[in-house]
Each structure stands twice: as structure tokens, then as C-alpha cells.
Write an enzyme that holds these catalytic residues in place. Structure first.
Site, mmCIF file in Angstrom:
data_model
loop_
_atom_site.group_PDB
_atom_site.id
_atom_site.type_symbol
_atom_site.label_atom_id
_atom_site.label_comp_id
_atom_site.label_asym_id
_atom_site.label_seq_id
_atom_site.Cartn_x
_atom_site.Cartn_y
_atom_site.Cartn_z
ATOM 1 N N HIS A 141 27.174 75.578 58.649
ATOM 2 C CA HIS A 141 28.267 75.542 59.619
ATOM 3 C C HIS A 141 29.604 75.365 58.911
ATOM 4 O O HIS A 141 29.675 74.829 57.812
ATOM 5 C CB HIS A 141 28.084 74.472 60.700
ATOM 6 N N GLU A 171 26.410 69.892 53.733
ATOM 7 C CA GLU A 171 25.618 68.689 54.066
ATOM 8 C C GLU A 171 24.135 68.844 53.741
ATOM 9 O O GLU A 171 23.404 67.846 53.693
ATOM 10 C CB GLU A 171 25.778 68.350 55.553
HETATM 11 C C1 DHB Z 1 29.849 69.511 64.159
HETATM 12 C C2 DHB Z 1 28.920 69.441 63.104
HETATM 13 C C3 DHB Z 1 28.973 68.387 62.183
HETATM 14 O O1 DHB Z 1 28.116 68.265 61.111
HETATM 15 C C4 DHB Z 1 29.924 67.394 62.321
HETATM 16 O O2 DHB Z 1 29.884 66.369 61.435
HETATM 17 C C5 DHB Z 1 30.862 67.458 63.350
HETATM 18 C C6 DHB Z 1 30.816 68.517 64.273
HETATM 19 C C7 DHB Z 1 29.794 70.617 65.169
HETATM 20 O O3 DHB Z 1 29.034 71.597 65.011
HETATM 21 O O4 DHB Z 1 30.486 70.518 66.190
HETATM 22 FE FE FE Z 2 28.590 66.491 59.742
#
Ligand code: DHB
Ligand code: FE
Length: 285
Positions: free
Chosen positions: A192, A239
């Protein structure tokens, strides 16, 4: 002696906490994610671990950009949860295992890792949500050791270094004199990216490669440098470093018992894994 009975991994998106607070576990958007915990929940009910070591990254709650340790370990009897800005309900405190914490810290320092030791520590969604999802009504009672890896501010530790940290944690747990069954949990990922031109970026092929590597060719993942990891996983998908550290701690014969992969959860490709860790069979000379 303590022994590591398994490894668990899960993504840790704040919106999961909102969905839990609203009771949306069976909602069509959320069910494919929450249903992924049924198998790990059954396994945890059977195996009944006595303690959990949780490898995750802090998101500006306990550490901010002004002071960012590469590795930090909790050594507190209790860890309070707080909201780092997502508006999530604050959970009850979690229980620490100071004896296991100090044994891990001492063993790591002997092994030339030098973590920051935290006798007071706040835990954010990356710790609290996987704890509740995996342990449910035991989440706040099971003695835990939080281990924080910097996945936020560059320079980040390499994947190879995270794996070695995990191996050192594994050796520490297995030399702990108390008779405990321990699970090691890695949280975060999978792919992500929340900001910039590539906001919304997800890479299914790389996520599958990482999940397969947990019982396969982990070395090919460990060779990826941090620039390429950002490219492949997204700037927050790095992560997965926490998964790699968790995998490093499993020093025995590792078998995949369960995986769940679903996207998107908010902006994130969600992965859940359960790995069994059995003592290596003595090989005939
Ligand atoms: C999102 C993902 C995360 O790992 C994070 O720490 C904060 C937000 C998300 O996909 O919204
Ligand atoms: Fe996160």
C-alpha cells in the site's frame, strides 16, 4: 524453557478499528477480511499460547520523526493504547511480560543489536488491532512484548537486518528459562501507498511472492534493498519488514497452516498468515 509454537501475520489498517467499533464484521465489505481470522482463532484456542511477541511499527504515537529508533522493545508491565489521530475508540491497556522483555533485550544486546528499551510505551493500532483480532477475549490478558521496527523514516533497516533481528529474538525466546508457549506476530503491509503520485498503489504479485516466501525462498526477499522495496510494495507496504522479522524468529520447521488475502481494506492489500513452528528434527549424523 520457552518455545515458539508459531508465527502470525496480519495487516493493521486503522479503519479495521472503526469497523470493529461499529460491529461491521459481517458487512459485505468487511466479511472477507474478518473471516480470515477464523482459522487462526481456532488454532490459538487449541494451542493456547502463554505469551506473544508482537513486531510492528509505531505511527507517530510513541515515537515521532524527531526521535526515531530503528528498533525499540517494550519492558513495561502494561501498555496503554491511545489514538494517534484516526478517531478510534481507545482500548483497555494490554499486559506486558517484563521477564520475557528483559531476557530478549539482554540477549539482543549480547548479539550486538542495540534496541531502545521502553519501560513506558504507548501502543497504536498496529499493535492493538492484531492483538484483538487474534486473541479476542484474551487480547488484554495475554502477556505481550512489543517490538517496534522503524518502517516510517528513512533510512530504514534492511530486510536482511530485520530477518536477523527476528532470528536473534527467536534465539532469545528459546533460551528463556520459563516454560512458556510463545507466538511471534508481525503486523503491517501488505502492499500500500497512502501519499503522492502513487497513492492507492497495490502490487498483488509482490504480495503473493512475500506470502510464498514465508515457507519458500525467503532469501530472494532478503536481497531486496529498501529503494526497490518501496517501488515493489509502496511506501507504507514496506511494513512487510515486520513479517520478515517475525519469520526470522521461527527457527524450527515452518509450515503454512492458513492464509487470507483480500483487497482493498481501505487503501491496503490485506494479508493474514498462520505459520506453525516445530522443533527441527535431529538429523542422523
Ligand atoms: C492505512 C494503512 C496503514 O498501514 C496505516 O498505518 C494507516 C492507514 C490505510 O490503508 O488506510
Ligand atoms: Fe501502517
Amino acid at each position: 524453557m520457552a518455545r515458539i509454537v508459531g508465527g502470525l501475520a496480519a495487516s493493521h489498517v486503522p479503519a479495521i478499528g472503526g469497523a470493529m467499533a461499529k460491529g461491521l464484521q459481517k458487512d459485505p465489505y468487511w466479511a472477507p477480511f474478518f473471516d480470515g481470522f477464523a482459522a487462526p482463532n481456532r488454532w490459538l484456542d487449541e494451542v493456547k499460547p502463554d505469551a506473544a511477541v508482537v513486531i510492528y511499527n509505531d505511527h507517530g504515537l510513541n515515537f515521532f520523526l524527531d526521535k526515531m529508533p530503528t528498533f525499540a522493545i517494550g519492558a513495561a508491565p502494561e501498555y496503554r493504547n491511545a489514538d494517534e489521530g484516526w478517531g478510534l475508540p481507545v482500548m483497555a491497556p494490554f499486559t506486558g511480560d517484563t521477564s520475557l522483555s528483559w531476557h530478549i533485550i539482554e540477549t539482543l544486546v549480547d548479539a550486538e543489536f542495540d534496541p531502545v528499551t521502553c519501560q513506558e510505551m504507548l501502543v497504536d493500532h498496529a499493535f492493538s488491532l492484531p492483538m484483538e483480532l487474534f486473541f479476542r477475549d484474551r487480547a488484554h490478558a495475554i502477556p505481550a512484548v512489543p517490538v517496534v521496527v522503524n518502517t516510517v523514516q528513512h533510512p530504514l533497516p534492511t530486510l536482511a537486518r530485520c530477518f536477523k533481528l527476528g532470528q536473534a529474538i527467536g534465539r532469545a525466546i528459546e533460551s528463556h528459562p520459563e516454560d512458556l508457549k510463545v507466538v511471534v506476530i508481525g503486523t503491517g503491509g501488505l502492499s500500500h501507498q497512502l501519499e503522492g503520485e502513487r497513492a492507492g498503489f497495490i502490487n498483488k504479485e509482490f504480495d503473493k511472492r512475500c506470502m510464498d516466501a514465508m515457507t519458500g525462498d525467503i532469501d530472494s526477499i532478503l536481497r531486496i534493498n529498501q529503494r526497490d522495496l518501496v517501488e515493489l510494495a509502496g511506501s507504507q507496504g514496506v511494513e512487510v519488514m515486520n513479517w520478515v522479522a517475525m519469520r526470522g524468529a521461527l527457527l524450527g520447521d515452518v509450515r503454512e497452516l492458513h492464509r487470507n488475502y483480500h483487497l482493498p481494506i481501505s487503501n491496503t492489500a490485506s494479508g493474514i498468515m498462520l505459520l506453525e513452528n516445530r522443533p527441527k528434527l535431529a538429523r542422523a549424523a
